[in-house]
Design a protein around this motif. Structure first.
Motif, PDB file in Angstrom:
ATOM      1  N   LEU A 144       0.814  -1.210   0.000  1.00  0.00           N
ATOM      2  CA  LEU A 144       0.000   0.000   0.000  1.00  0.00           C
ATOM      3  C   LEU A 144       0.852   1.267   0.000  1.00  0.00           C
ATOM      4  O   LEU A 144       0.598   2.207  -0.768  1.00  0.00           O
ATOM      5  CB  LEU A 144      -0.934   0.004   1.214  1.00  0.00           C
ATOM      6  CG  LEU A 144      -1.998  -1.097   1.260  1.00  0.00           C
ATOM      7  CD1 LEU A 144      -2.801  -0.988   2.545  1.00  0.00           C
ATOM      8  CD2 LEU A 144      -2.924  -1.043   0.052  1.00  0.00           C
ATOM      9  N   LEU A 145       1.853   1.312   0.861  1.00  0.00           N
ATOM     10  CA  LEU A 145       2.655   2.530   0.975  1.00  0.00           C
ATOM     11  C   LEU A 145       3.529   2.769  -0.249  1.00  0.00           C
ATOM     12  O   LEU A 145       3.744   3.918  -0.646  1.00  0.00           O
ATOM     13  CB  LEU A 145       3.512   2.483   2.237  1.00  0.00           C
ATOM     14  CG  LEU A 145       2.809   2.840   3.546  1.00  0.00           C
ATOM     15  CD1 LEU A 145       3.784   2.809   4.709  1.00  0.00           C
ATOM     16  CD2 LEU A 145       2.137   4.210   3.475  1.00  0.00           C
ATOM     17  N   GLY A 198      -6.611  -2.154  -0.916  1.00  0.00           N
ATOM     18  CA  GLY A 198      -6.343  -3.388  -1.631  1.00  0.00           C
ATOM     19  C   GLY A 198      -7.478  -4.383  -1.517  1.00  0.00           C
ATOM     20  O   GLY A 198      -8.523  -4.104  -0.910  1.00  0.00           O
ATOM     21  N   SER A 199      -7.266  -5.557  -2.078  1.00  0.00           N
ATOM     22  CA  SER A 199      -8.255  -6.639  -1.984  1.00  0.00           C
ATOM     23  C   SER A 199      -8.309  -7.142  -0.543  1.00  0.00           C
ATOM     24  O   SER A 199      -7.385  -6.928   0.254  1.00  0.00           O
ATOM     25  CB  SER A 199      -7.876  -7.785  -2.916  1.00  0.00           C
ATOM     26  OG  SER A 199      -7.771  -7.326  -4.254  1.00  0.00           O
ATOM     27  N   TRP A 228     -11.408   0.796   7.319  1.00  0.00           N
ATOM     28  CA  TRP A 228     -10.364  -0.206   7.460  1.00  0.00           C
ATOM     29  C   TRP A 228      -9.805  -0.642   6.103  1.00  0.00           C
ATOM     30  O   TRP A 228     -10.444  -0.504   5.078  1.00  0.00           O
ATOM     31  CB  TRP A 228     -10.874  -1.430   8.232  1.00  0.00           C
ATOM     32  CG  TRP A 228     -12.201  -1.987   7.799  1.00  0.00           C
ATOM     33  CD1 TRP A 228     -13.408  -1.769   8.392  1.00  0.00           C
ATOM     34  CD2 TRP A 228     -12.462  -2.849   6.674  1.00  0.00           C
ATOM     35  NE1 TRP A 228     -14.409  -2.430   7.705  1.00  0.00           N
ATOM     36  CE2 TRP A 228     -13.853  -3.111   6.656  1.00  0.00           C
ATOM     37  CE3 TRP A 228     -11.662  -3.431   5.687  1.00  0.00           C
ATOM     38  CZ2 TRP A 228     -14.447  -3.922   5.687  1.00  0.00           C
ATOM     39  CZ3 TRP A 228     -12.251  -4.244   4.725  1.00  0.00           C
ATOM     40  CH2 TRP A 228     -13.628  -4.478   4.731  1.00  0.00           C
ATOM     41  N   GLY A 229      -8.578  -1.170   6.144  1.00  0.00           N
ATOM     42  CA  GLY A 229      -7.999  -1.798   4.956  1.00  0.00           C
ATOM     43  C   GLY A 229      -7.414  -0.860   3.929  1.00  0.00           C
ATOM     44  O   GLY A 229      -7.179  -1.267   2.793  1.00  0.00           O
ATOM     45  N   ASP A 252      -3.512  -6.783  -4.834  1.00  0.00           N
ATOM     46  CA  ASP A 252      -2.962  -7.636  -3.783  1.00  0.00           C
ATOM     47  C   ASP A 252      -3.931  -7.741  -2.606  1.00  0.00           C
ATOM     48  O   ASP A 252      -4.592  -6.759  -2.230  1.00  0.00           O
ATOM     49  CB  ASP A 252      -1.638  -7.058  -3.270  1.00  0.00           C
ATOM     50  CG  ASP A 252      -0.636  -6.854  -4.383  1.00  0.00           C
ATOM     51  OD1 ASP A 252       0.152  -7.776  -4.646  1.00  0.00           O
ATOM     52  OD2 ASP A 252      -0.648  -5.760  -4.991  1.00  0.00           O
ATOM     53  N   VAL A 253      -3.997  -8.930  -2.001  1.00  0.00           N
ATOM     54  CA  VAL A 253      -4.859  -9.131  -0.831  1.00  0.00           C
ATOM     55  C   VAL A 253      -4.141  -8.562   0.395  1.00  0.00           C
ATOM     56  O   VAL A 253      -3.041  -8.991   0.755  1.00  0.00           O
ATOM     57  CB  VAL A 253      -5.184 -10.622  -0.621  1.00  0.00           C
ATOM     58  CG1 VAL A 253      -6.086 -10.799   0.602  1.00  0.00           C
ATOM     59  CG2 VAL A 253      -5.858 -11.192  -1.860  1.00  0.00           C
ATOM     60  N   ILE A 254      -4.784  -7.610   1.036  1.00  0.00           N
ATOM     61  CA  ILE A 254      -4.177  -6.846   2.121  1.00  0.00           C
ATOM     62  C   ILE A 254      -4.741  -7.206   3.488  1.00  0.00           C
ATOM     63  O   ILE A 254      -4.019  -7.222   4.487  1.00  0.00           O
ATOM     64  CB  ILE A 254      -4.401  -5.329   1.884  1.00  0.00           C
ATOM     65  CG1 ILE A 254      -3.796  -4.889   0.555  1.00  0.00           C
ATOM     66  CG2 ILE A 254      -3.882  -4.499   3.042  1.00  0.00           C
ATOM     67  CD1 ILE A 254      -2.304  -5.055   0.460  1.00  0.00           C
ATOM     68  N   TYR A 255      -6.027  -7.536   3.539  1.00  0.00           N
ATOM     69  CA  TYR A 255      -6.767  -7.500   4.804  1.00  0.00           C
ATOM     70  C   TYR A 255      -7.661  -8.726   4.932  1.00  0.00           C
ATOM     71  O   TYR A 255      -8.248  -9.180   3.940  1.00  0.00           O
ATOM     72  CB  TYR A 255      -7.625  -6.232   4.797  1.00  0.00           C
ATOM     73  CG  TYR A 255      -8.182  -5.753   6.119  1.00  0.00           C
ATOM     74  CD1 TYR A 255      -7.497  -4.838   6.891  1.00  0.00           C
ATOM     75  CD2 TYR A 255      -9.427  -6.187   6.574  1.00  0.00           C
ATOM     76  CE1 TYR A 255      -8.031  -4.355   8.088  1.00  0.00           C
ATOM     77  CE2 TYR A 255      -9.965  -5.722   7.763  1.00  0.00           C
ATOM     78  CZ  TYR A 255      -9.256  -4.801   8.518  1.00  0.00           C
ATOM     79  OH  TYR A 255      -9.787  -4.331   9.693  1.00  0.00           O
TER      80      TYR A 255
END
Length: 397
Positions: free
Chosen positions: A192-193, A206-207, A241-242, A282-285
Motif C-alpha cells: 500500500l505505501l 487493496g483486496s 479499514w484496509g 494484492d490481498v491486504i486485509y
C-alpha cells in the motif's frame, strides 16, 4: 441489488465481466420498469383514480422518531493525553480494542510482523475493556512498534477519535485495523505505501478476504488509479479499514460518537476531499464476520434509526458544496440503506420517509450529476409515494 446479482452469477462460475454485463442489463430493465410505474401512478393520480397515502407532517414525523429512538449527540470530546510521540512515522495503524481477548494478539502481531523499510507504529486504544485485553496488551510495553492507550469506554468511534487526537501530525498516512481482523500478508503495508508514495495518493486500498468460520470469500479489487477524485464509477470499499489514507484528510474530521453505522462518515466527509486514489489487486486485509457485531445483531432494533440520523448529522458537517458523487451517496443512504428499518412499525417507516424527503429537499437543490436510477428514486420522494419507496427499499434497487 446490482452487486447481489453479480455475486450470484459469479457463484455459478461465470466470469465477473459477464456477470457485470448481465447485472447492468437487469438494472436497466429495472429502471425502465420503475419509470413506467412512476408515470402510470402519476396519470392515475391526476385522474383521481388513486389517492395518496396520508403521511405525518415533518414535525409529527420528528416526534414519532424521537419517541422511538433519540438522535445521538455525536460530538467528540478532545482527549488530553500528555504524552507525545518522539518521532514521526510514515504510517500509524490505529487499532480500537474493546473486550477482544481472543483476537487482539493476532491483530497486533499482524502489524508488527510487517516486512517494510517504512517507519510504522501501531497505536492500540484499549477502550475500557473488562476482560483480559488490557493484560494482553501489557505484553507489548517494551515493543517499539506498538503504543497502547488506555481510556474509559467511549465506543468504537470514541476509541478511533482518541487515536486521531493523539497522533496529531506525526504521521503522513494512517490505517484503521479492527481488533477482530488482521493483515493478510507480511507485505501488506509495503504494497500500500509503495503505491501511495509513488503517486502521492490520498488513499490506497487493496483486496480483502471476508471470513466467516471456515468460509473465505475474496473481494477482489482492481489495479486502478485516478487523479480526478472519487466518483461512483470506481470500485471501492466505503469503510475506513484496509486502506492507507493521508492523515491530512482527517484534519477537523472525527467519527460520530454514540451512533451505529459510524463508518458512513467516510463517504460524506473523507471521500469528497480525495483527489488521488488508487487500489491494488494484492490481498491486504482479512475481515472477520463478527456474529455479535451490529450488522448481524441489530435486526429489528429501533437503534437502526441511526441509519437516518447519521445522514442528517453528517450533512450538517459537510463544509463544501454537495458534489454529484455525494448526491448519489445521499440517495443511496435514504433508499437502499433504509432496509434496516423495515422490521420496525409502519408508523416509524412513514416518519422515516417524511424525514428523508425533508433532508433531500434541504440538501439536493438540483439533480445535476445524478445517475438515472437515483433521479427516478428522487421522483418517488417528490410524489410522496411511500409505498413505492418501501418497495424500492425492500428490493434494494
Amino acid at each position: 441489488m446490482k452487486e447481489y446479482i453479480e455475486k450470484k452469477i459469479v457463484g455459478y462460475g461465470l466470469h465477473s465481466n459477464i456477470a457485470s454485463i448481465i447485472s447492468n442489463i437487469v438494472m436497466g430493465n429495472v429502471c425502465v420498469s420503475l419509470l413506467l410505474v412512476i408515470c402510470i401512478k402519476k396519470i392515475l393520480s391526476v385522474l383521481h383514480l388513486i389517492n395518496k397515502k396520508k403521511l405525518p407532517d415533518f414535525f409529527n414525523a420528528v416526534e414519532i422518531l424521537r419517541k422511538a429512538s433519540n438522535k445521538p449527540i455525536g460530538f467528540h470530546d478532545i482527549s488530553h493525553f500528555s504524552y507525545n510521540l518522539l518521532s514521526n512515522f510514515d504510517l500509524i495503524i490505529i487499532i480500537p480494542a474493546y473486550n477482544v481477548e481472543d483476537t487482539i494478539e493476532r491483530a497486533v502481531n499482524s502489524t508488527i510482523n510487517q516486512i517494510t523499510d517504512f517507519r510504522v507504529l501501531s497505536i492500540v486504544v484499549n477502550d475500557g475493556s473488562t476482560d483480559s485485553t488490557k493484560k494482553i496488551l501489557h505484553k507489548y510495553t517494551n515493543n517499539s512498534k506498538v503504543f497502547v492507550l488506555n481510556q474509559e469506554n467511549k465506543g468504537l468511534s470514541g476509541a478511533r477519535n482518541t487515536a486521531l487526537d493523539f497522533i496529531k501530525k506525526q504521521a503522513k498516512y494512517i490505517f484503521f485495523l479492527d481488533a477482530d481482523d488482521y493483515l493478510s500478508s507480511v507485505y501488506a503495508v509495503d504494497k500500500l505505501l509503495n503505491k501511495a508514495v509513488e503517486i502521492n495518493a490520498d488513499i490506497v486500498e487493496g483486496s480483502f478476504n471476508v471470513i466467516k468460520g471456515s468460509k473465505v470469500e475474496l473481494n477482489q479489487m482492481p489495479d486502478q488509479y485516478t487523479e480526478k477524485g472519487i466518483d461512483s464509477q470506481l470500485k471501492m470499499v466505503p469503510y475506513p479499514w484496509g486502506k492507507v489514507m493521508k492523515l491530512s484528510l482527517w484534519e477537523n474530521v472525527f467519527f460520530p460518537e454514540q451512533y451505529w453505522f459510524e463508518d458512513t462518515m467516510m463517504t460524506f466527509l473523507i471521500y469528497p476531499k480525495v483527489k488521488v486514489y488508487a487500489s491494488v489487486s494484492d490481498v491486504i486485509y482479512n475481515y472477520i464476520i463478527n456474529e455479535k457485531g451490529i450488522t448481524l445483531s441489530s435486526k429489528g432494533k429501533v437503534k437502526n434509526l441511526d441509519t437516518l440520523y447519521i445522514v442528517n448529522f453528517l450533512l450538517n458537517e459537510v463544509k463544501q458544496p454537495i458534489s454529484p458523487f455525494l448526491k448519489n451517496v445521499i440517495v443511496f443512504q435514504l433508499t437502499r440503506r433504509m432496509s434496516r428499518i423495515l422490521p420496525l412499525d409502519n408508523i416509524i417507516q412513514e416518519a422515516s420517509f417524511v424525514y428523508s424527503k425533508q433532508m433531500i429537499e434541504n440538501n439536493l437543490l438540483n439533480y445535476k450529476g445524478l445517475k438515472l436510477k437515483n433521479w427516478l428514486l428522487l421522483k418517488i420522494f417528490e410524489d410522496e409515494d411511500f409505498y413505492l419507496w418501501k418497495l424500492v427499499v425492500l428490493l434494494r434497487i
